[in-house]
Design a protein around this motif. Structure first.
Motif, PDB file in Angstrom:
ATOM      1  N   HIS A  92      -9.476  35.821 -17.852  1.00 31.24           N
ATOM      2  CA  HIS A  92      -9.782  36.169 -16.465  1.00 31.24           C
ATOM      3  C   HIS A  92     -10.354  37.574 -16.340  1.00 31.24           C
ATOM      4  CE1 HIS A  92      -6.696  32.982 -16.109  1.00 31.24           C
ATOM      5  NE2 HIS A  92      -7.386  32.632 -15.055  1.00 31.24           N
ATOM      6  N   LEU A  93     -11.247  37.715 -15.362  1.00 29.54           N
ATOM      7  CA  LEU A  93     -11.774  39.014 -14.999  1.00 29.54           C
ATOM      8  C   LEU A  93     -11.538  39.201 -13.501  1.00 29.54           C
ATOM      9  CD1 LEU A  93     -13.334  41.370 -16.381  1.00 29.54           C
ATOM     10  CD2 LEU A  93     -15.422  40.372 -15.430  1.00 29.54           C
ATOM     11  N   VAL A  94     -10.700  40.176 -13.156  1.00 32.59           N
ATOM     12  CA  VAL A  94     -10.402  40.457 -11.749  1.00 32.59           C
ATOM     13  C   VAL A  94     -11.537  41.298 -11.173  1.00 32.59           C
ATOM     14  CG1 VAL A  94      -8.774  41.529 -10.150  1.00 32.59           C
ATOM     15  CG2 VAL A  94      -7.920  40.376 -12.213  1.00 32.59           C
ATOM     16  N   VAL A  95     -12.113  40.834 -10.072  1.00 33.65           N
ATOM     17  CA  VAL A  95     -13.262  41.492  -9.446  1.00 33.65           C
ATOM     18  C   VAL A  95     -12.826  42.058  -8.094  1.00 33.65           C
ATOM     19  CG1 VAL A  95     -15.597  41.178  -8.538  1.00 33.65           C
ATOM     20  CG2 VAL A  95     -14.873  39.934 -10.597  1.00 33.65           C
ATOM     21  N   ILE A  96     -12.879  43.392  -7.968  1.00 28.58           N
ATOM     22  CA  ILE A  96     -12.484  44.052  -6.720  1.00 28.58           C
ATOM     23  C   ILE A  96     -13.731  44.541  -5.996  1.00 28.58           C
ATOM     24  CG2 ILE A  96     -11.147  45.939  -5.707  1.00 28.58           C
ATOM     25  CD1 ILE A  96      -9.264  45.790  -8.062  1.00 28.58           C
ATOM     26  N   PRO A  97     -13.935  44.123  -4.740  1.00 23.15           N
ATOM     27  CA  PRO A  97     -15.100  44.607  -3.978  1.00 23.15           C
ATOM     28  C   PRO A  97     -14.997  46.106  -3.734  1.00 23.15           C
ATOM     29  CG  PRO A  97     -14.072  42.690  -2.917  1.00 23.15           C
ATOM     30  CD  PRO A  97     -13.121  43.171  -3.964  1.00 23.15           C
ATOM     31  N   SER A  98     -16.149  46.744  -3.556  1.00 21.32           N
ATOM     32  CA  SER A  98     -16.158  48.193  -3.345  1.00 21.32           C
ATOM     33  C   SER A  98     -15.538  48.559  -1.990  1.00 21.32           C
ATOM     34  CB  SER A  98     -17.580  48.742  -3.441  1.00 21.32           C
ATOM     35  OG  SER A  98     -18.413  48.105  -2.506  1.00 21.32           O
ATOM     36  N   PHE A  99     -15.009  49.770  -1.917  1.00 23.20           N
ATOM     37  CA  PHE A  99     -14.324  50.259  -0.724  1.00 23.20           C
ATOM     38  C   PHE A  99     -15.347  50.742   0.317  1.00 23.20           C
ATOM     39  CE2 PHE A  99     -11.018  49.747  -3.503  1.00 23.20           C
ATOM     40  CZ  PHE A  99      -9.834  50.402  -3.225  1.00 23.20           C
ATOM     41  N   TRP A 100     -15.039  50.489   1.597  1.00 22.86           N
ATOM     42  CA  TRP A 100     -15.925  51.012   2.645  1.00 22.86           C
ATOM     43  C   TRP A 100     -15.537  52.444   3.028  1.00 22.86           C
ATOM     44  CZ3 TRP A 100     -13.389  52.366   7.064  1.00 22.86           C
ATOM     45  CH2 TRP A 100     -12.220  51.696   7.386  1.00 22.86           C
ATOM     46  N   ARG A 101     -14.331  52.879   2.605  1.00 19.15           N
ATOM     47  CA  ARG A 101     -13.978  54.299   2.720  1.00 19.15           C
ATOM     48  C   ARG A 101     -13.258  54.703   1.439  1.00 19.15           C
ATOM     49  NH1 ARG A 101      -9.398  54.318   7.557  1.00 19.15           N
ATOM     50  NH2 ARG A 101      -8.066  52.687   6.695  1.00 19.15           N
ATOM     51  N   ASP A 102     -13.454  55.941   1.050  1.00 20.25           N
ATOM     52  CA  ASP A 102     -12.939  56.431  -0.219  1.00 20.25           C
ATOM     53  C   ASP A 102     -11.410  56.352  -0.249  1.00 20.25           C
ATOM     54  OD1 ASP A 102     -11.929  58.873  -2.003  1.00 20.25           O
ATOM     55  OD2 ASP A 102     -13.912  58.247  -2.722  1.00 20.25           O
ATOM     56  N   ASP A 103     -10.865  55.777  -1.330  1.00 21.26           N
ATOM     57  CA  ASP A 103      -9.429  55.559  -1.374  1.00 21.26           C
ATOM     58  C   ASP A 103      -8.644  56.841  -1.634  1.00 21.26           C
ATOM     59  OD1 ASP A 103     -10.437  55.597  -3.974  1.00 21.26           O
ATOM     60  OD2 ASP A 103      -8.824  54.359  -4.767  1.00 21.26           O
ATOM     61  N   LYS A 104      -9.321  57.904  -2.055  1.00 21.53           N
ATOM     62  CA  LYS A 104      -8.632  59.185  -2.271  1.00 21.53           C
ATOM     63  C   LYS A 104      -8.777  60.108  -1.061  1.00 21.53           C
ATOM     64  CE  LYS A 104      -7.852  60.927  -6.931  1.00 21.53           C
ATOM     65  NZ  LYS A 104      -8.367  61.782  -8.007  1.00 21.53           N
TER      66      LYS A 104
END
Length: 303
Positions: free
Chosen positions: A111-123
């Motif tokens: 499996h390859l887990v695919v996470i969509p990009s963030f619309w606001r910076d998580d930091k």
């Protein structure tokens, strides 16, 4: 063996660097990778994810030696993508994906887990783009994700599982349903993260019962409802919300995990269920006792 334990025999429990406060390939606030491997094995887990690429050794021979010595096996790798931007980002995306997919395959994972990009910076919480996709961006997201599923399957023999995630465009029940309805089930499955889905207002059991054939992988986590209410009311970005403790140790939060495991067991599939308690940043001595207690709790549920 209890009847409850027997009932969850199709679910394989694991953990991930995330549960040790690891979000980045290299960060002085994170525990060294050797300590993560030592502790995840000692806590009673057999399966792990690769985490952020570069945190664990990227040489397959070295990583195989290190994991095997501790009785560990790899269930999946993880990639971050911005496929709603369309074909223009494909080459850059593929360069990132191929490197991680090659290591994932070499480690024997499927499996390859695919996470969509963030619309606001998580930091920082800086808004990077509109939180709502246009119809054209939705088409890009679905068609390019199908392309990714096809290419990853053809070239590496891996199955992509897309991870709905807070502060991304695939988050709420409405957006997850729209994404699943717009993609080919043969090419795209879902990594249902129970904590992120609850964070965004969704019901994990309902999702499993509605889209069972699309559930290809699970991440087990819970949210603290009181902290979540504050986070939502004050529009706190995901990173600072985690620092506040929005993701909490089971069984203190929601959703209840036993009904989720029961619903997953009823599916006609064997599934990984990987514990992921977001804790970045956290003191280095905090993760292990939590991981040990969580493994004990899941065994009490029959998993």
């Amino acid at each position: 063996m209890t009847s409850s334990a027997a009932s969850y025999n199709r679910i394989r429990i694991g953990s991930a660097p995330d549960s040790w406060g690891v979000w980045f390939p290299d960060d002085p606030r994170q525990v060294p990778w050797q300590r993560f491997l030592d502790e995840v094995a000692r806590a009673g887990y057999e399966w792990i994810e690769l985490g952020p690429y570069g945190y664990l050794p990227t040489d397959p021979a070295r990583l195989t030696e290190e994991t095997s010595a501790r009785g560990l096996k790899v269930s999946a790798g993880t990639v971050f993508t911005g496929l709603h931007h369309g074909p223009a980002v494909w080459e850059k995306t593929w360069a990132h994906v191929a490197e991680i997919a090659a290591l994932t395959r070499a480690m024997g994972a499927d499996h390859l887990v695919v996470i969509p990009s963030f619309w606001r910076d998580d930091k920082t919480g800086v808004v990077l783009e509109d939180r709502t996709l246009t119809p054209e961006q939705w088409r890009h997201l679905t068609t390019q994700t199908e392309r990714l599923g096809q290419e990853v399957g053809d070239r590496f023999g891996l199955r992509i599982v897309v991870h709905p995630h807070a502060d991304t465009h695939v988050d709420t029940e409405e957006n997850v349903s729209r994404f699943l309805d717009g993609t080919d089930a043969d090419l795209v499955s879902l990594c249902l993260d129970t904590g992120h889905y609850a964070y965004c207002g969704g019901d994990s059991v309902k999702l499993i019962e509605t889209y069972g054939e699309r559930i290809g992988y699970l991440h087990l986590k819970q949210v603290d409802p009181e902290i979540l209410a504050e986070v939502v009311a004050n529009e706190v970005p995901f990173g600072p919300a985690v620092a506040r403790g929005v993701m909490c140790e089971p069984p203190a939060g929601v959703p209840a995990l036993e009904p989720v495991l029961a619903a997953a067991q009823r599916l006609d599939a064997e599934l990984f269920a990987i514990v992921e308690q977001d804790m970045y940043p956290c003191p280095p001595d905090r993760p292990f006792p939590i991981a040990e207690r969580t493994r004990r709790f899941l065994r009490s549920c029959g998993a």
